[in-house]
Design a protein around this motif. Structure first.
Motif, short mmCIF file in Angstrom:
data_model
loop_
_atom_site.label_atom_id
_atom_site.label_comp_id
_atom_site.label_asym_id
_atom_site.label_seq_id
_atom_site.Cartn_x
_atom_site.Cartn_y
_atom_site.Cartn_z
N PHE A 1 0.83 -1.19 0.00
CA PHE A 1 0.00 0.00 0.00
C PHE A 1 0.87 1.26 0.00
O PHE A 1 2.06 1.21 0.27
N ASP A 2 0.24 2.37 -0.32
CA ASP A 2 0.90 3.68 -0.30
C ASP A 2 2.08 3.74 -1.26
O ASP A 2 3.13 4.31 -0.96
N ASP A 3 1.91 3.16 -2.43
CA ASP A 3 2.94 3.23 -3.46
C ASP A 3 2.26 3.06 -4.82
O ASP A 3 1.13 2.60 -4.91
N SER A 4 2.96 3.45 -5.88
CA SER A 4 2.40 3.31 -7.22
C SER A 4 3.53 3.13 -8.23
O SER A 4 4.71 3.40 -7.94
N ILE A 5 3.17 2.70 -9.42
CA ILE A 5 4.12 2.46 -10.49
C ILE A 5 4.50 3.78 -11.14
O ILE A 5 3.64 4.61 -11.43
N SER A 6 5.78 3.97 -11.40
CA SER A 6 6.23 5.20 -12.07
C SER A 6 6.79 4.94 -13.47
O SER A 6 6.85 5.85 -14.29
N GLN B 1 -1.85 4.40 -18.76
CA GLN B 1 -1.21 5.64 -19.18
C GLN B 1 0.22 5.39 -19.63
O GLN B 1 0.67 5.89 -20.67
N LEU B 2 0.96 4.61 -18.85
CA LEU B 2 2.36 4.33 -19.17
C LEU B 2 2.51 3.43 -20.40
O LEU B 2 3.50 3.52 -21.12
N THR B 3 1.51 2.59 -20.64
CA THR B 3 1.62 1.59 -21.71
C THR B 3 0.97 2.04 -23.01
O THR B 3 1.50 1.79 -24.10
N PHE B 4 -0.17 2.72 -22.90
CA PHE B 4 -0.96 3.04 -24.10
C PHE B 4 -1.01 4.53 -24.43
O PHE B 4 -1.34 4.90 -25.56
N GLY B 5 -0.76 5.41 -23.46
CA GLY B 5 -0.77 6.83 -23.76
C GLY B 5 -1.67 7.64 -22.86
O GLY B 5 -2.22 7.13 -21.87
N PRO B 6 -1.87 8.92 -23.16
CA PRO B 6 -2.61 9.85 -22.29
C PRO B 6 -4.07 9.44 -22.08
O PRO B 6 -4.71 8.88 -22.97
N HIS B 7 -4.58 9.76 -20.89
CA HIS B 7 -5.96 9.43 -20.56
C HIS B 7 -6.94 10.04 -21.57
O HIS B 7 -7.91 9.41 -21.97
N ALA B 8 -6.67 11.28 -21.98
CA ALA B 8 -7.60 12.00 -22.86
C ALA B 8 -7.84 11.27 -24.17
O ALA B 8 -8.91 11.41 -24.79
N ASP B 9 -6.87 10.46 -24.61
CA ASP B 9 -7.00 9.75 -25.88
C ASP B 9 -7.91 8.54 -25.77
O ASP B 9 -8.30 7.96 -26.79
N MET B 10 -8.25 8.13 -24.54
CA MET B 10 -8.96 6.87 -24.36
C MET B 10 -10.26 6.99 -23.58
O MET B 10 -10.97 6.02 -23.41
N LEU B 11 -10.57 8.20 -23.10
CA LEU B 11 -11.79 8.39 -22.32
C LEU B 11 -12.91 8.95 -23.18
O LEU B 11 -12.70 9.88 -23.96
N ARG B 12 -14.10 8.37 -23.04
CA ARG B 12 -15.30 8.86 -23.70
C ARG B 12 -16.23 9.40 -22.62
O ARG B 12 -16.81 8.65 -21.85
#
Length: 361
Positions: free
Chosen positions: A123-128, A164-175
């Motif tokens: 917990f309290d960690d994330s992938i960079s 985000q790290l693998t496929f690209g920016p959120h804006a490109d994939m959110l509807r």
């Protein structure tokens, strides 16, 4: 001489529903599983979640259906009210509660408990950073030491860091489906008991309910928005937008807006879907909302997460651990189901002639 087989190592990002459910199945099938979660502990807030169709079979296979049923909210239904609070109709309990509904924190607590002895939770960690190579994935963390894994799976929600790290920016994939909303709890000053109240206009919705033996009133204030941009704003900006949307509303709106600013379980989100041409890239794949969120308006998020975890684990087992074959089979099997749920999410968001509908949080 005794030969020792090395277990396949898997990193799952996200400890809500899809992540721990997948961790259960993968550990059962002999994988060495680590789950990383950016929150400092299990989340203890959120709307009740409901289960429909095959999701109940998944709970049964995990062995927790009876325990989950013990937390049934036992909702009686929702009363539709006009701008002054007068009753104009009723919705049956299954409209929002499905075949079974439980508080989300109870589900996540159960899933964590049954996997905690066998799965490594961080917990309290994330992938960079994620660096793929022929034999695995090198993972860099915000806090932890760099490690290598055979597979990495993103189960980290609509704003997935793995995606985000693998496929690209959120804006490109959110509807965006045209809705945003805030959720919180306050004192049950209306005296509701396993029931809800819903008021909607062409641009707003107020949904109030109290499930099971809960002592506090759960509040959802939804309103029309042009984009999910408010998701990334600070709380002050979000509250300002909520107040602007509900200016001039009567009934309970003024009191609820006051309670919103005092809430310590405040949560803001937008109704958005994730749309990807493919869910996997090499040794990395996505599961649940991270890969194909159907939006809260679909009422299928939790069921979809459970079924997806079960499908992915079964595909890996059927492929003998060959991740490329497994990921392709997983996507081929699940895509029609996801497409159906995303259509439901879109239809519900617009079913009132473009009007707002209540959102989960």
């Amino acid at each position: 001489m005794v030969m020792h087989m090395t277990k396949t190592t898997v990193l799952i990002s996200g400890a809500s529903v899809a992540g721990p459910a997948l961790a259960y199945f993968l550990h059962r099938d002999g994988y060495d599983v680590t789950v990383i979660e950016r929150a400092p502990h299990l989340r203890d807030s959120g709307y009740p979640v409901d289960f429909r169709g095959q999701a109940l079979d998944v709970l049964e296979e995990i062995g927790i259906l009876a325990e989950v049923r013990a937390h049934d909210t036992k909702m009686r239904g929702t009363t539709l009210v006009d701008e002054k609070g007068g009753e104009i109709g009723r919705l049956p309990a299954e409209t929002f509660a499905g075949e079974l509904e439980v508080p989300k924190q109870d589900l996540t607590r159960i899933l964590h408990r049954i996997t905690a002895d066998d799965v490594a939770y961080v917990f309290d960690d994330s992938i960079s950073a994620l660096i793929q190579h022929e034999s695995g994935v090198t993972v860099e963390f915000e806090r932890g030491t760099i490690r290598d894994f055979d597979l990495v799976i993103g189960a980290d929600g609509v704003y997935s860091k793995v995606r985000q790290l693998t496929f690209g920016p959120h804006a490109d994939m959110l509807r965006h489906l045209g809705l945003s909303g805030v959720g919180f709890s306050t004192a049950n000053y209306l005296g509701l008991d396993r029931s809800g109240l819903l008021q909607h206009t062409p641009d707003t919705a107020i949904y109030l309910f109290i499930p099971n033996a809960a002592k506090r009133l759960t509040v959802s204030l939804s309103f029309a928005t042009a984009s999910p941009a408010l998701d990334r704003c600070d709380r002050d900006e979000q509250e300002k937008a909520v107040r602007a949307a509900f200016t001039g509303h009567n009934w309970e709106a003024p009191r609820l807006l006051e309670a919103m600013s005092k809430a310590d379980d405040y949560y803001f989100s937008s109704a958005s879907q994730v749309d990807l041409d493919h869910w996997s890239c090499g040794r990395i794949t996505l599961v649940g909302d991270a890969g194909y969120c159907a939006a809260p308006t679909s009422s299928m998020g939790t069921s979809q997460a459970l079924i997806a975890a079960w499908t992915l684990a079964r595909s890996l087992a059927d492929a003998g651990g060959d991740h490329a074959t497994a990921f392709a089979a997983y996507e081929a099997e699940l895509r029609p189901y996801v497409a159906e749920n995303q259509i439901k999410g879109q239809q519900t968001a617009t079913m009132l002639g473009g009007g707002a509908t209540p959102m989960g949080w």
